[in-house]
Design an enzyme around this catalytic site. Structure first.
Site, PDB file in Angstrom:
ATOM      1  N   HIS A   1      46.693  29.021  14.486  1.00 25.33           N
ATOM      2  CA  HIS A   1      47.342  27.702  14.487  1.00 25.33           C
ATOM      3  C   HIS A   1      48.833  27.843  14.220  1.00 25.33           C
ATOM      4  O   HIS A   1      49.256  28.111  13.093  1.00 25.33           O
ATOM      5  CB  HIS A   1      46.704  26.793  13.423  1.00 25.33           C
TER       6      HIS A   1
ATOM      7  N   HIS B   1      52.939  26.417  15.910  1.00 25.44           N
ATOM      8  CA  HIS B   1      53.672  25.540  16.839  1.00 25.44           C
ATOM      9  C   HIS B   1      54.859  26.324  17.381  1.00 25.44           C
ATOM     10  O   HIS B   1      55.974  26.229  16.854  1.00 25.44           O
ATOM     11  CB  HIS B   1      54.147  24.278  16.113  1.00 25.44           C
TER      12      HIS B   1
ATOM     13  N   GLN C   1      51.859  15.193  19.657  1.00 22.57           N
ATOM     14  CA  GLN C   1      52.468  15.048  18.336  1.00 22.57           C
ATOM     15  C   GLN C   1      52.680  13.587  17.918  1.00 22.57           C
ATOM     16  O   GLN C   1      52.535  13.240  16.760  1.00 22.57           O
ATOM     17  CB  GLN C   1      53.815  15.793  18.293  1.00 22.57           C
TER      18      GLN C   1
ATOM     19  N   HIS D   1      44.360  18.282  15.249  1.00 22.94           N
ATOM     20  CA  HIS D   1      44.971  18.058  13.938  1.00 22.94           C
ATOM     21  C   HIS D   1      44.211  16.859  13.371  1.00 22.94           C
ATOM     22  O   HIS D   1      44.357  15.742  13.879  1.00 22.94           O
ATOM     23  CB  HIS D   1      46.445  17.676  14.083  1.00 22.94           C
TER      24      HIS D   1
ATOM     25  N   GLU E   1      45.311  15.160   8.557  1.00 20.56           N
ATOM     26  CA  GLU E   1      46.354  15.924   7.851  1.00 20.56           C
ATOM     27  C   GLU E   1      47.152  14.941   6.997  1.00 20.56           C
ATOM     28  O   GLU E   1      48.263  14.527   7.334  1.00 20.56           O
ATOM     29  CB  GLU E   1      47.268  16.665   8.839  1.00 20.56           C
TER      30      GLU E   1
ATOM     31  N   ASP F   1      50.883  27.994  10.908  1.00 23.40           N
ATOM     32  CA  ASP F   1      51.332  26.657  11.286  1.00 23.40           C
ATOM     33  C   ASP F   1      52.787  26.626  11.758  1.00 23.40           C
ATOM     34  O   ASP F   1      53.075  26.255  12.884  1.00 23.40           O
ATOM     35  CB  ASP F   1      51.114  25.671  10.128  1.00 23.40           C
TER      36      ASP F   1
HETATM   37  N1  LIG Z   1      51.620  20.689  10.127  1.00 29.09           N
HETATM   38  C1  LIG Z   1      52.093  20.085  11.246  1.00 29.09           C
HETATM   39  C2  LIG Z   1      53.093  20.673  11.994  1.00 29.09           C
HETATM   40  C3  LIG Z   1      53.514  20.021  13.107  1.00 29.09           C
HETATM   41  N2  LIG Z   1      52.993  18.851  13.460  1.00 29.09           N
HETATM   42  C4  LIG Z   1      52.025  18.283  12.724  1.00 29.09           C
HETATM   43  O1  LIG Z   1      51.508  17.171  13.047  1.00 29.09           O
HETATM   44  N3  LIG Z   1      51.588  18.906  11.620  1.00 29.09           N
END
Ligand SMILES: Nc1ccnc(=O)[nH]1
Length: 411
Positions: A56, A58, A151, A209, A212, A308
């Site tokens: 996980h 980005h 997002q 996601h 969160e 992350d």
């Molecule tokens: N931890 C995260 C990173 C990026 N976007 C998200 O929604 N959450």
């Protein structure tokens, strides 16, 4: 290539592993010392494991912290706001350059399998198009799965559904979601039905996601799990974060676990990111803001750790080292008991591979790809305690990365 003097997890004694180009050809117990030929590797009694997995991250947002502004509150929601500002400046080349720099950081720490979320709430899908090229151009370094990640929401963002469909058509591997960010609870539920339909239709995997937040009323996990159960898709579905579970009442959680087990879905926790972003509306006592990692594991469900972010609007630190995440996660989740320590590498290897559905494309077994690591310690416990490293990373039968441990000199 032959790797000598290898210790293998779950097996006694030393082993010799013979690679036949792209595949593992032989794994045999080593009774006598064998001369080490040129081109062979000596594990020197340390662990040999399949590559680390980053389940996980980005990669489209990486290395952007402070551009144009820093996340001052440390909340997820300000992160999303700051990212929306940076997103407006994203170009094709900018995305590719940052993603590739970050992939190099991952490779330097023994990672060869990566699942990245890519923001598709952008009418031009610029980042996605760039990342599809990165996936091809970095095949010699990593296997990359791309998640179509909305997002700013599917139901709450203009043309959100069409953008998700387009992203899958363009070649994303995994369908994402963010139900807790949708404007209403109903939209959150609708987004999950939509994304599960899309995954079922397209044959894609799912990684949402999910919840969160520290809000104990955020209960989209039950919706995702039930959709996975009814459709028989559990093995292909992952719930990321589920941090609200750290705030659920035990009575609700006990009922929820029954469904989660029946559903067969996997879980990903990002402990450094969650300890940083969550608990932000608390004074004291202050919540840890993580999902129930140990309890999920004890219940026989699949759970793993991810990084992350690396230097982005949500998290200002990071260097690609997943072992750092493992160490932090074990602390934060109360998993420093011996039973947990001695199998702790599961959380960044086998469990992650299962969440990513890597199947026979992963693992130290004859016939599988010749991808492996030589670590700096003989077992899981010592690896974590010594803050060890991957010393050699072998991919497609060839050395991809070699690390020389720091030398200390004392008078
Ligand atoms: N931890 C995260 C990173 C990026 N976007 C998200 O929604 N959450």
């Amino acid at each position: 290539m032959i790797i000598h003097n290898a210790r293998l997890r779950g097996r006694d004694g030393l082993h010799r592993i013979t690679l036949d180009d792209e595949r593992i050809a032989v794994i045999e117990a080593q009774h006598a010392l064998h001369p080490i030929a040129e081109g062979d590797l000596d594990a020197a009694g340390n662990l040999v494991v399949p590559p680390f997995v980053e389940p996980h991250i980005h990669l489209d947002a990486t290395l952007t912290a402070g551009e144009p502004a820093w996340n001052m509150s440390g909340t997820l929601f300000e992160g999303i706001e700051r990212w929306a500002e940076r997103k407006a400046l994203v170009t094709h080349e900018d995305t590719k350059t940052r993603a590739k720099k970050t992939i190099d950081m991952l490779v330097d720490h023994g990672i060869q399998h990566v699942r990245t979320h890519v923001d598709v709430t952008d009418p031009t899908l610029a980042a996605l198009k760039a990342m599809l090229e990165v996936r091809e151009e970095t095949r010699h370094l990593i296997d990359l799965q791309i998640v179509a990640f909305p997002q700013e929401g599917i139901e709450s963002y203009a043309n959100g559904r069409a953008l998700m469909e387009q992203a899958i058509e363009l070649g994303a591997d995994v369908v994402g979601g963010i139900p807790h960010f949708e404007n209403t609870r109903d939209q959150g539920v609708a987004s999950i039905k939509f994304l599960m339909d899309l995954a079922e239709r397209s044959g894609c995997l799912v990684d949402v996601h999910c919840d969160e937040t520290d809000d104990p009323q955020s209960r989209f996990l039950e919706v995702l799990a039930e959709e996975a159960r009814v459709r028989g898709m559990g093995a292909r579905v992952t719930a990321s974060h589920t941090t609200a579970m750290g705030s659920y009442d035990n009575a609700y959680c006990s009922k929820l676990f029954r469904l989660l087990k029946m559903s067969g879905i996997s879980f990903i926790s990002c402990p450094t990111e969650s300890i940083h972003l969550q608990g932000r509306f608390d004074t004291y006592p202050k919540r840890r803001g993580l999902t129930r990692v140990a309890e999920i594991d004890r219940a026989g469900m699949n759970v793993c750790f991810g990084q992350d972010s690396i230097v982005d609007p949500w998290y200002p630190l990071g260097n690609g080292n997943i072992l750092r995440i493992l160490e932090a996660g074990l602390h934060i989740c109360h998993m420093l008991g011996y039973e947990d320590l001695k199998r702790s590498l599961d959380l960044i290897t086998d469990n992650s591979a299962r969440a990513l559905n890597l199947g026979e494309g992963y693992g130290l077994e004859v016939g599988r790809p010749a991808n492996l690591l030589i670590l700096s310690a003989p077992d899981d416990y010592e690896m974590v305690r010594s803050q060890g490293h991957a010393l050699v990373s072998v991919r497609h039968g060839k050395v991809l990365m070699r690390r020389t441990p720091a030398q200390i000199e004392r008078a």
